[in-house]
Structure formats: structure tokens, C-alpha cells
Scaffold this motif. Structure first.
Motif, short mmCIF file in Angstrom:
data_model
loop_
_atom_site.label_atom_id
_atom_site.label_comp_id
_atom_site.label_asym_id
_atom_site.label_seq_id
_atom_site.Cartn_x
_atom_site.Cartn_y
_atom_site.Cartn_z
N MET A 190 -0.31 -9.52 -8.04
CA MET A 190 0.08 -10.44 -6.88
C MET A 190 0.11 -9.42 -5.59
N LYS A 191 -0.70 -9.93 -4.78
CA LYS A 191 -0.52 -9.27 -3.38
C LYS A 191 0.65 -9.98 -2.48
N VAL A 192 1.69 -9.16 -1.89
CA VAL A 192 2.51 -9.79 -1.00
C VAL A 192 2.69 -9.26 0.16
N PRO A 193 1.91 -9.51 1.41
CA PRO A 193 1.70 -9.02 2.54
C PRO A 193 3.14 -8.72 3.25
N PHE A 194 3.17 -7.84 4.04
CA PHE A 194 4.58 -7.40 4.75
C PHE A 194 4.66 -8.61 6.01
N ILE A 195 3.25 -8.43 6.70
CA ILE A 195 3.01 -9.78 7.79
C ILE A 195 1.68 -10.26 7.51
N ASP A 196 1.55 -11.55 7.93
CA ASP A 196 0.20 -11.96 7.77
C ASP A 196 0.01 -12.89 8.80
N LEU A 197 -0.39 -12.53 9.86
CA LEU A 197 -0.43 -13.79 11.11
C LEU A 197 -1.47 -14.58 11.14
N GLN A 198 -2.52 -14.33 10.33
CA GLN A 198 -3.50 -15.50 9.92
C GLN A 198 -2.95 -16.64 9.12
N ALA A 254 3.84 -0.37 -2.74
CA ALA A 254 2.42 -0.53 -2.50
C ALA A 254 1.58 -0.65 -4.04
N GLU A 255 1.89 0.29 -4.71
CA GLU A 255 1.33 0.14 -6.11
C GLU A 255 1.22 -1.21 -6.81
N GLN A 256 2.44 -2.05 -6.47
CA GLN A 256 2.52 -3.31 -7.07
C GLN A 256 2.07 -4.29 -6.01
N GLY A 257 1.18 -3.82 -5.05
CA GLY A 257 0.68 -4.93 -4.15
C GLY A 257 1.74 -5.43 -3.37
N ILE A 258 2.85 -5.21 -2.88
CA ILE A 258 4.02 -5.53 -2.19
C ILE A 258 3.78 -4.59 -0.74
N GLY A 259 3.58 -5.30 0.49
CA GLY A 259 3.71 -4.67 1.63
C GLY A 259 5.31 -4.42 2.08
N SER A 260 5.51 -3.26 2.60
CA SER A 260 6.74 -2.86 3.50
C SER A 260 6.58 -2.15 4.58
N ASP A 261 7.52 -1.72 5.23
CA ASP A 261 7.40 -0.73 6.54
C ASP A 261 8.71 0.01 6.82
N ILE A 262 8.48 1.02 7.29
CA ILE A 262 9.46 1.90 7.83
C ILE A 262 9.98 1.45 9.17
N VAL A 263 10.90 0.88 9.59
CA VAL A 263 11.38 0.19 10.86
C VAL A 263 12.65 0.81 11.15
N TYR A 264 13.10 1.82 11.66
CA TYR A 264 12.43 2.93 12.43
C TYR A 264 12.32 4.24 11.72
N PRO A 265 11.12 4.96 11.73
CA PRO A 265 11.43 6.30 10.88
C PRO A 265 12.34 7.52 11.81
N TYR A 266 12.16 7.13 13.21
CA TYR A 266 12.92 8.32 13.77
C TYR A 266 13.93 7.65 14.83
N PRO A 267 15.13 8.25 14.84
CA PRO A 267 16.11 7.85 15.91
C PRO A 267 15.68 8.18 17.33
N LYS A 273 11.88 -8.86 -8.36
CA LYS A 273 11.43 -8.08 -9.97
C LYS A 273 11.16 -6.70 -9.83
N ALA A 274 10.24 -6.65 -8.93
CA ALA A 274 9.80 -5.25 -8.49
C ALA A 274 10.80 -4.30 -8.29
N LEU A 275 11.58 -4.85 -7.36
CA LEU A 275 12.76 -3.79 -6.90
C LEU A 275 13.62 -3.53 -7.93
N ASN A 276 13.93 -4.49 -8.72
CA ASN A 276 14.95 -4.34 -9.89
C ASN A 276 14.44 -3.54 -10.73
N ALA A 277 13.11 -3.21 -10.94
CA ALA A 277 12.49 -2.39 -12.11
C ALA A 277 12.29 -1.11 -11.60
N PHE A 278 12.44 -0.85 -10.19
CA PHE A 278 12.36 0.35 -9.91
C PHE A 278 13.34 1.44 -10.40
#
Length: 365
Positions: free
Chosen positions: A1-9, A300-313, A359-364
Motif C-alpha cells: 500500500m502507498k500512503v502519501p504524506f501530502i496529495d494535493l491532486q 519509505a520502504e513500506q510505501g508510507i510518506g513522511s517528512d522532517i518538519v523542521y530539521p534545523y532549529p 501497524k507499520a509504526l508498531n512493527a518498527f
């Protein structure tokens, strides 16, 4: 399954015909810069957000800039800004020649607190920028009380907090003025740039109206040095189509968040726990994990989008190196930046997709 982080379409497809009809009306009446669509949006957003008044501008960044100008912030002044937020929050001071002074944030809400502000305020402090980050309102009551004691202006950066509430009161109507963004990925987003200023101060809002249109009260008569910060009619037309859906989409974000909070049981994941003073509108659902980068790669390997918001203080950004801050100055902001990861939470996600993420998070491991 693919789960987008954001999908504006996916977000815009159900509204496509209505958006095209709205653009057609704008083309017919020709109000491309300000005009009737902007007038309608200012009134509609003010009513929806429960604020006294609203002025549409070109972006959330422009909203902060114009607030600084209207408040008379300038050289010699200091402005307190969260050390963990999007960098536009700090441009508030830079654009008008004031000095940015950073403050640390709370480890759960990622927002500044009265305590963190008190540590950095000086006699030169003219304003405090309080960012309601990721849709979570800051604890405003203590901050407002402190600011009033010291005669300091409070600016709400509500770019990610449409419809967020604090003790039953909507953000954008608590501080002296507030800036909203309608960037496409926001909870209420246009099809390009857009922003607004809200305030109970009618004189400040009138000053914003003049400043956004080249400092002109009437055509070709310019009373101040102004800017071209007008909201575009086509953007307002899009926002007018999307505004009636905002409450429903906000409720969906909150349901998704409750699913995450109730379903994620991985002991190494720190969840953003709800506060006693108001529920987040979850522009982002941001977790923390000591091996954030490995977790992101796994998702990402599981097809799940995520993002680092924000990586720098912000205090460690190269553009602010001249201020002399060093690593260790704001330990919470630094630790959050190293460990934070935002999960998919757009309202168009299905229950099946959310269950898959849990489920993916709990399996990590």
C-alpha cells in the motif's frame, strides 16, 4: 500500500469543477488584484475564524512583515521568536531591521512558553512572535499577561492553525495581531500563495490595507512607503470554494490524530499529547523517535510518506550565524529538530491507510 504524506491532486479533484466555475466568474468581473473575491474571502474568513477583522495579503510571510511595519517595529528593537518553527516567523524582525532573539520551546507542544520568553526578554523587546506550531495553540494566557505587564506586543503566527482554539477562543483574536498563511499545503490552502492579517485593532488593519497597496489610500496618491502585497482575486476565489469545507476537514484531521494517539503503541515513539487548554487542528502530526532517520527510511520502504518538519532549529541556521548563537543554547529545540518526524494526516486519507501506518509504526524495532 502507498500512503502519501501530502496529495494535493486527491484534495482538489472533488472541487475541480467548482474551482473552474469560480475562476470563470473572476475572469468575467476582472478583479485580479484585490476585488470582490478578496472582499468576500476577508469577510468569510473573519466569520469562520471568529476574528474581529481580516485583511488579505499575498502570503503569510507578507502578513508578518506588514504587521511589523504597522506596529512600528524597527532598528534598535528586539523581537522574541521561537527557536523551532518555520523560518518566516523570524523574518518578521529581519525585514524591518530589528534584532531576532530566540526562545526555546516546550518539548510536547513545540511552542514558546512564558518561562522561555522571560529568560530572553530585555528592555529592548518590542514584540513577541508566538507560533501555533503544527496546529497546536501555544499557552497564550500566561504569555499575554506577561506581555501586558511589560508593554510588549504579541503577534500570533497562525499560519498552521486555522480554526485552532485556546480555552474556547479562536487563535488569531488573542494577541495584538495574527498572520495566517494559505499556502497550498496548509489546512486551508489556495492554489498558490496567499495570506491574511487578523486583529481587533481596526487602525492597525487599516494601516495594513494601505501598506499592502503601495502605501496608497486612493489611486495614485501614496501616503507612505508601501509594498505590493495584495491578495490575488483568483487565489481568493479558490479559497472561497474551499472555506466551507474547512470545518469538516479539520474534524477529519482530528479523528485521524485520535486514531494515531489510540493506536500507536511503540514505546520508543513519543506522541504529541493533547493539552488541557485546547485540541490541536493537526496541520502536522509530529512524533519523535531517537532513531528518526532510520524510522523515516523504514516507512519509505513500506510505501508510507513522511517528512522532517523542521530539521534545523532557527538559531543554528546559517543566515543567523551573525547573532552568535551556538549549539546547546536551546536544548529542547535542538533535540526536537534531531528527533521529529511528521506522519501523513491529510483529511483525504482513508481509514485503511491510517491503520496501515499505525501497524507499520508498531512493527518498527
Amino acid at each position: 500500500m502507498k500512503v502519501p504524506f501530502i496529495d494535493l491532486q486527491r484534495a482538489h479533484a472533488p472541487l475541480k469543477e467548482e474551482l473552474i466555475e469560480a475562476f470563470s466568474r473572476t475572469i468575467d468581473h476582472g478583479g485580479y488584484c484585490l476585488g470582490p473575491d478578496v472582499d468576500a474571502f476577508e469577510a468569510g474568513f473573519a466569520e469562520e475564524q471568529h476574528v474581529a477583522g481580516c485583511v488579505g495579503v499575498g502570503s503569510g510571510t507578507e502578513a508578518l512583515h506588514l504587521i511589523a511595519l504597522a506596529m512600528g517595529v524597527g532598528p534598535g528593537d528586539e523581537v522574541v521568536v521561537p527557536a523551532f518553527t518555520f523560518i518566516a516567523s523570524a523574518w518578521f524582525a529581519q525585514y524591518v531591521g530589528a534584532k531576532v532573539v530566540f526562545a526555546d520551546v516546550d518539548s510536547n507542544t513545540f511552542t514558546v512558553t512564558r518561562g522561555s520568553i522571560e529568560k530572553v526578554v530585555t528592555d529592548k523587546t518590542k514584540a513577541i512572535v508566538v507560533t501555533h506550531l503544527f496546529g497546536q495553540a501555544a499557552d497564550m494566557e500566561p504569555i499575554m499577561a506577561f506581555a501586558m505587564e511589560r508593554g510588549i506586543k504579541v503577534v500570533e503566527d497562525a499560519a498552521q492553525a486555522h480554526l485552532a482554539q485556546y480555552k474556547g477562543r479562536y487563535v488569531g483574536d488573542i494577541g495584538d495581531a495574527a498572520a495566517f498563511s494559505f499556502y497550498p499545503t496548509k489546512n486551508l490552502g489556495g492554489l498558490g500563495e496567499g495570506g491574511a492579517v487578523t486583529s481587533r485593532d481596526s487602525a492597525l488593519l487599516e494601516q495594513i490595507r494601505i501598506l499592502r497597496a503601495h502605501g496608497s489610500k486612493e489611486r495614485y496618491l501614496n501616503h507612505f512607503v508601501g509594498y505590493n502585497n495584495r491578495m490575488e482575486g483568483l487565489q481568493a476565489a479558490a479559497l472561497n470554494v474551499k472555506l466551507p469545507h474547512l470545518r469538516g476537514k479539520t474534524a477529519r484531521r482530528q479523528r485521524i490524530a485520535r486514531g494515531y494517539l489510540g493506536g500507536i503503541s511503540n514505546k520508543d515513539i513519543q506522541l504529541p499529547m493533547p493539552t488541557r487548554y485546547g485540541e490541536s487542528v493537526y496541520h502536522m502530526f509530529t512524533i519523535r523517535h531517537p532513531e528518526r532517520d532510520r524510522l523515516k527510511a523504514y516507512l519509505a520502504e513500506q510505501g508510507i510518506g513522511s517528512d522532517i518538519v523542521y530539521p534545523y532549529p532557527l538559531h543554528l541556521q546559517p543566515c543567523f550565524s551573525f547573532l552568535g548563537y551556538r549549539e546547546g543554547d536551546f536544548p529542547v529545540a535542538e533535540e526536537v529538530a534531531k528527533t521529529c518526524l511528521s506522519l501523513p494526516i491529510v483529511p483525504e486519507l482513508t481509514d485503511e491507510e491510517i491503520d496501515y501506518v499505525i501497524k507499520a509504526l508498531n512493527a518498527f524495532a
